[in-house]
Design a protein around this motif. Structure first.
Motif, PDB file in Angstrom:
ATOM      1  N   ASN A  86      20.125 -15.637  16.630  1.00 56.03           N
ATOM      2  CA  ASN A  86      19.968 -16.848  15.830  1.00 56.03           C
ATOM      3  C   ASN A  86      21.262 -17.166  15.082  1.00 56.03           C
ATOM      4  O   ASN A  86      21.444 -16.773  13.923  1.00 56.03           O
ATOM      5  CB  ASN A  86      18.810 -16.660  14.844  1.00 56.03           C
ATOM      6  CG  ASN A  86      18.461 -17.942  14.105  1.00 56.03           C
ATOM      7  OD1 ASN A  86      19.122 -18.960  14.250  1.00 56.03           O
ATOM      8  ND2 ASN A  86      17.409 -17.885  13.317  1.00 56.03           N
ATOM      9  N   ASN A  87      22.154 -17.905  15.712  1.00 59.82           N
ATOM     10  CA  ASN A  87      23.411 -18.268  15.066  1.00 59.82           C
ATOM     11  C   ASN A  87      23.219 -19.272  13.936  1.00 59.82           C
ATOM     12  O   ASN A  87      24.093 -19.393  13.057  1.00 59.82           O
ATOM     13  CB  ASN A  87      24.404 -18.825  16.087  1.00 59.82           C
ATOM     14  CG  ASN A  87      25.373 -17.767  16.583  1.00 59.82           C
ATOM     15  OD1 ASN A  87      25.499 -16.691  15.998  1.00 59.82           O
ATOM     16  ND2 ASN A  87      26.066 -18.055  17.670  1.00 59.82           N
ATOM     17  N   TRP A  88      22.124 -20.001  13.934  1.00 57.76           N
ATOM     18  CA  TRP A  88      21.843 -20.905  12.816  1.00 57.76           C
ATOM     19  C   TRP A  88      21.686 -20.106  11.532  1.00 57.76           C
ATOM     20  O   TRP A  88      22.228 -20.480  10.489  1.00 57.76           O
ATOM     21  CB  TRP A  88      20.575 -21.713  13.087  1.00 57.76           C
ATOM     22  CG  TRP A  88      20.742 -22.805  14.098  1.00 57.76           C
ATOM     23  CD1 TRP A  88      20.264 -22.820  15.376  1.00 57.76           C
ATOM     24  CD2 TRP A  88      21.426 -24.051  13.908  1.00 57.76           C
ATOM     25  NE1 TRP A  88      20.614 -23.992  16.004  1.00 57.76           N
ATOM     26  CE2 TRP A  88      21.324 -24.772  15.120  1.00 57.76           C
ATOM     27  CE3 TRP A  88      22.109 -24.628  12.839  1.00 57.76           C
ATOM     28  CZ2 TRP A  88      21.884 -26.035  15.294  1.00 57.76           C
ATOM     29  CZ3 TRP A  88      22.669 -25.885  12.997  1.00 57.76           C
ATOM     30  CH2 TRP A  88      22.557 -26.576  14.210  1.00 57.76           C
ATOM     31  N   ALA A  89      20.935 -19.011  11.612  1.00 59.27           N
ATOM     32  CA  ALA A  89      20.742 -18.163  10.432  1.00 59.27           C
ATOM     33  C   ALA A  89      22.047 -17.482  10.039  1.00 59.27           C
ATOM     34  O   ALA A  89      22.350 -17.348   8.850  1.00 59.27           O
ATOM     35  CB  ALA A  89      19.663 -17.121  10.702  1.00 59.27           C
ATOM     36  N   HIS A  90      22.835 -17.052  11.037  1.00 60.04           N
ATOM     37  CA  HIS A  90      24.119 -16.409  10.741  1.00 60.04           C
ATOM     38  C   HIS A  90      25.049 -17.383  10.012  1.00 60.04           C
ATOM     39  O   HIS A  90      25.644 -17.050   8.977  1.00 60.04           O
ATOM     40  CB  HIS A  90      24.771 -15.927  12.034  1.00 60.04           C
ATOM     41  CG  HIS A  90      24.036 -14.810  12.688  1.00 60.04           C
ATOM     42  ND1 HIS A  90      24.333 -14.360  13.964  1.00 60.04           N
ATOM     43  CD2 HIS A  90      23.016 -14.033  12.245  1.00 60.04           C
ATOM     44  CE1 HIS A  90      23.538 -13.359  14.274  1.00 60.04           C
ATOM     45  NE2 HIS A  90      22.718 -13.144  13.252  1.00 60.04           N
ATOM     46  N   GLY A  91      25.195 -18.579  10.569  1.00 58.57           N
ATOM     47  CA  GLY A  91      26.076 -19.567   9.958  1.00 58.57           C
ATOM     48  C   GLY A  91      25.587 -19.995   8.582  1.00 58.57           C
ATOM     49  O   GLY A  91      26.374 -20.122   7.634  1.00 58.57           O
ATOM     50  N   ALA A  96      21.206 -12.464   8.544  1.00 58.83           N
ATOM     51  CA  ALA A  96      21.502 -13.643   7.732  1.00 58.83           C
ATOM     52  C   ALA A  96      21.999 -13.214   6.360  1.00 58.83           C
ATOM     53  O   ALA A  96      22.975 -13.768   5.832  1.00 58.83           O
ATOM     54  CB  ALA A  96      20.269 -14.533   7.601  1.00 58.83           C
ATOM     55  N   ALA A  97      21.345 -12.213   5.769  1.00 64.84           N
ATOM     56  CA  ALA A  97      21.760 -11.701   4.464  1.00 64.84           C
ATOM     57  C   ALA A  97      23.104 -10.988   4.564  1.00 64.84           C
ATOM     58  O   ALA A  97      23.968 -11.142   3.686  1.00 64.84           O
ATOM     59  CB  ALA A  97      20.698 -10.754   3.915  1.00 64.84           C
ATOM     60  N   VAL A  98      23.303 -10.212   5.619  1.00 69.85           N
ATOM     61  CA  VAL A  98      24.579  -9.526   5.823  1.00 69.85           C
ATOM     62  C   VAL A  98      25.695 -10.549   6.018  1.00 69.85           C
ATOM     63  O   VAL A  98      26.805 -10.386   5.499  1.00 69.85           O
ATOM     64  CB  VAL A  98      24.495  -8.572   7.028  1.00 69.85           C
ATOM     65  CG1 VAL A  98      25.870  -8.025   7.397  1.00 69.85           C
ATOM     66  CG2 VAL A  98      23.540  -7.420   6.726  1.00 69.85           C
ATOM     67  N   CYS A  99      25.399 -11.617   6.751  1.00 70.10           N
ATOM     68  CA  CYS A  99      26.399 -12.681   6.929  1.00 70.10           C
ATOM     69  C   CYS A  99      26.733 -13.351   5.603  1.00 70.10           C
ATOM     70  O   CYS A  99      27.849 -13.852   5.407  1.00 70.10           O
ATOM     71  CB  CYS A  99      25.897 -13.714   7.937  1.00 70.10           C
ATOM     72  SG  CYS A  99      26.040 -13.171   9.658  1.00 70.10           S
ATOM     73  N   GLY A 100      25.765 -13.365   4.676  1.00 70.47           N
ATOM     74  CA  GLY A 100      26.049 -13.869   3.341  1.00 70.47           C
ATOM     75  C   GLY A 100      27.093 -13.028   2.639  1.00 70.47           C
ATOM     76  O   GLY A 100      27.987 -13.560   1.961  1.00 70.47           O
ATOM     77  N   LEU A 101      27.013 -11.707   2.790  1.00 70.63           N
ATOM     78  CA  LEU A 101      28.033 -10.825   2.227  1.00 70.63           C
ATOM     79  C   LEU A 101      29.381 -11.077   2.895  1.00 70.63           C
ATOM     80  O   LEU A 101      30.432 -11.043   2.234  1.00 70.63           O
ATOM     81  CB  LEU A 101      27.621  -9.364   2.394  1.00 70.63           C
ATOM     82  CG  LEU A 101      26.303  -8.937   1.728  1.00 70.63           C
ATOM     83  CD1 LEU A 101      26.067  -7.455   1.934  1.00 70.63           C
ATOM     84  CD2 LEU A 101      26.281  -9.286   0.247  1.00 70.63           C
ATOM     85  N   ILE A 102      29.356 -11.344   4.194  1.00 65.68           N
ATOM     86  CA  ILE A 102      30.599 -11.662   4.903  1.00 65.68           C
ATOM     87  C   ILE A 102      31.190 -12.966   4.375  1.00 65.68           C
ATOM     88  O   ILE A 102      32.403 -13.082   4.169  1.00 65.68           O
ATOM     89  CB  ILE A 102      30.331 -11.744   6.418  1.00 65.68           C
ATOM     90  CG1 ILE A 102      30.021 -10.344   6.971  1.00 65.68           C
ATOM     91  CG2 ILE A 102      31.511 -12.366   7.159  1.00 65.68           C
ATOM     92  CD1 ILE A 102      29.624 -10.323   8.427  1.00 65.68           C
ATOM     93  N   GLY A 103      30.323 -13.974   4.150  1.00 63.48           N
ATOM     94  CA  GLY A 103      30.801 -15.238   3.601  1.00 63.48           C
ATOM     95  C   GLY A 103      31.425 -15.063   2.223  1.00 63.48           C
ATOM     96  O   GLY A 103      32.463 -15.665   1.915  1.00 63.48           O
ATOM     97  N   LEU A 145      30.576 -15.248  18.526  1.00 60.95           N
ATOM     98  CA  LEU A 145      30.800 -15.123  19.965  1.00 60.95           C
ATOM     99  C   LEU A 145      29.659 -14.361  20.625  1.00 60.95           C
ATOM    100  O   LEU A 145      29.175 -14.749  21.690  1.00 60.95           O
ATOM    101  CB  LEU A 145      32.139 -14.421  20.224  1.00 60.95           C
ATOM    102  CG  LEU A 145      33.396 -15.239  19.915  1.00 60.95           C
ATOM    103  CD1 LEU A 145      34.650 -14.399  20.151  1.00 60.95           C
ATOM    104  CD2 LEU A 145      33.440 -16.508  20.770  1.00 60.95           C
ATOM    105  N   ILE A 146      29.228 -13.263  19.996  1.00 53.16           N
ATOM    106  CA  ILE A 146      28.102 -12.501  20.546  1.00 53.16           C
ATOM    107  C   ILE A 146      26.844 -13.364  20.539  1.00 53.16           C
ATOM    108  O   ILE A 146      26.069 -13.369  21.498  1.00 53.16           O
ATOM    109  CB  ILE A 146      27.884 -11.215  19.735  1.00 53.16           C
ATOM    110  CG1 ILE A 146      29.066 -10.265  19.940  1.00 53.16           C
ATOM    111  CG2 ILE A 146      26.575 -10.537  20.144  1.00 53.16           C
ATOM    112  CD1 ILE A 146      29.024  -9.034  19.064  1.00 53.16           C
ATOM    113  N   GLY A 147      26.650 -14.123  19.464  1.00 58.94           N
ATOM    114  CA  GLY A 147      25.486 -14.998  19.386  1.00 58.94           C
ATOM    115  C   GLY A 147      25.484 -16.075  20.449  1.00 58.94           C
ATOM    116  O   GLY A 147      24.423 -16.496  20.913  1.00 58.94           O
ATOM    117  N   ALA A 148      26.676 -16.517  20.845  1.00 57.50           N
ATOM    118  CA  ALA A 148      26.767 -17.548  21.878  1.00 57.50           C
ATOM    119  C   ALA A 148      26.518 -16.983  23.271  1.00 57.50           C
ATOM    120  O   ALA A 148      26.057 -17.694  24.169  1.00 57.50           O
ATOM    121  CB  ALA A 148      28.142 -18.212  21.830  1.00 57.50           C
TER     122      ALA A 148
END
Length: 277
Positions: A220-225, A174-181, A211-214
């Motif tokens: 947990n794609n909710w946390a990723h998004g 989730a934190a890494v996805c924040g850096l991606i965002g 896609l991997i999350g699906a």
């Protein structure tokens, strides 16, 4: 006591005189003091060193979780579950979700969960991703803003996950996805060929994550998004180097995030060790 001669400001890294009462570029008071030279430069000047520290803390938390796991080392034929700690150990050390928050009122787990992992591959993938994306964020936003984005995106991602009803969840993703965002916002906002390259490259990572999350159960794609949205919003609010240099507020928030994180993790470790006895 003040050092002699020119030096790099510990905050904005520009060349200034050690006799300055405050940095003429970013406003840092007493930039030449030995305290700020010793603490600030070591902690924040070298962003790679700070990322190394984050990775070490993640690894130590993972190892501790394995040690206190009641079932011992779980060696599964499923590579995704190889060396996975049990749920009780994860709960003790700060896994988050509706279970620990609604039943135990452990809201602090929204922060601690970013430093827990469910298997060897889980932590390996997340730490590789952190190492890769953090270099870009440090280059474009600076170390202080990277820490703020990483910390608050993890909290934001897990908050969205909690609101979506996920019972138990962990991981730095989730934190890494924040850096991606934040990288997506930078690429789209800065424009030009460089910005377009960043936006397309990081955008392909984001698409791959969803896609991997699906396709893979338990992700947990909710946390990723939620983490990506939080990272993009934080990138908008905090700005990047082309628009504004790191300032006193960014420095305060970066230090605040690290101090609170250290306190929460220490609290979770001491509590887990007391229960484990």
């Amino acid at each position: 006591m003040v050092t002699k001669g020119p030096l790099l400001c510990p905050a904005c890294h520009r060349l200034i005189s050690a006799d300055e009462s405050k940095c003429p570029h970013c406003g840092l008071k007493a930039p030449g003091s030995r305290l700020k030279q010793a603490v600030w430069l070591r902690m924040f000047k070298d962003g790679n060193r700070l990322v190394d520290m984050l990775i070490v803390v993640n690894v130590l938390m993972y190892l501790l979780c394995l040690v206190i796991s009641r079932r011992g080392l779980h060696v599964s034929g499923n590579p995704m579950m190889f060396l996975s700690p049990d749920s009780q150990a994860l709960l003790l050390l700060g896994a988050t979700g509706t279970l620990p928050i609604d039943r135990l009122q452990h809201w602090w787990t929204l922060l601690s969960a970013s430093y827990l992992h469910g298997s060897l591959l889980h932590i390996l993938f997340n730490m590789i991703a952190l190492r890769q994306i953090s270099s870009l964020i440090i280059a474009e936003y600076g170390t202080y803003r990277m820490v703020v984005i990483y910390t608050l995106s993890g909290v934001g991602g897990f908050l969205i996950s909690y609101l979506a009803g996920v019972p138990l969840t962990i991981g730095a993703s989730a934190a890494v996805c924040g850096l991606i965002g934040a990288a997506l916002y930078f690429g789209k906002s800065s424009g030009g060929r460089y910005g377009q390259v960043i936006y397309r490259q990081v955008g392909s990572w984001a698409l791959g994550i969803f896609l991997i999350g699906a396709m893979v159960p338990g992700i947990n794609n909710w946390a990723h998004g939620g983490g990506m949205v939080a990272g993009a919003l934080l990138g908008t609010v905090l700005g990047y180097h082309e628009r504004s240099l790191e300032n006193r507020f960014h420095r305060f928030m970066g230090n605040f995030c690290l101090i609170v994180t250290a306190g929460v993790l220490l609290w979770s470790v001491l509590g887990a060790l007391r229960f484990h006895r």
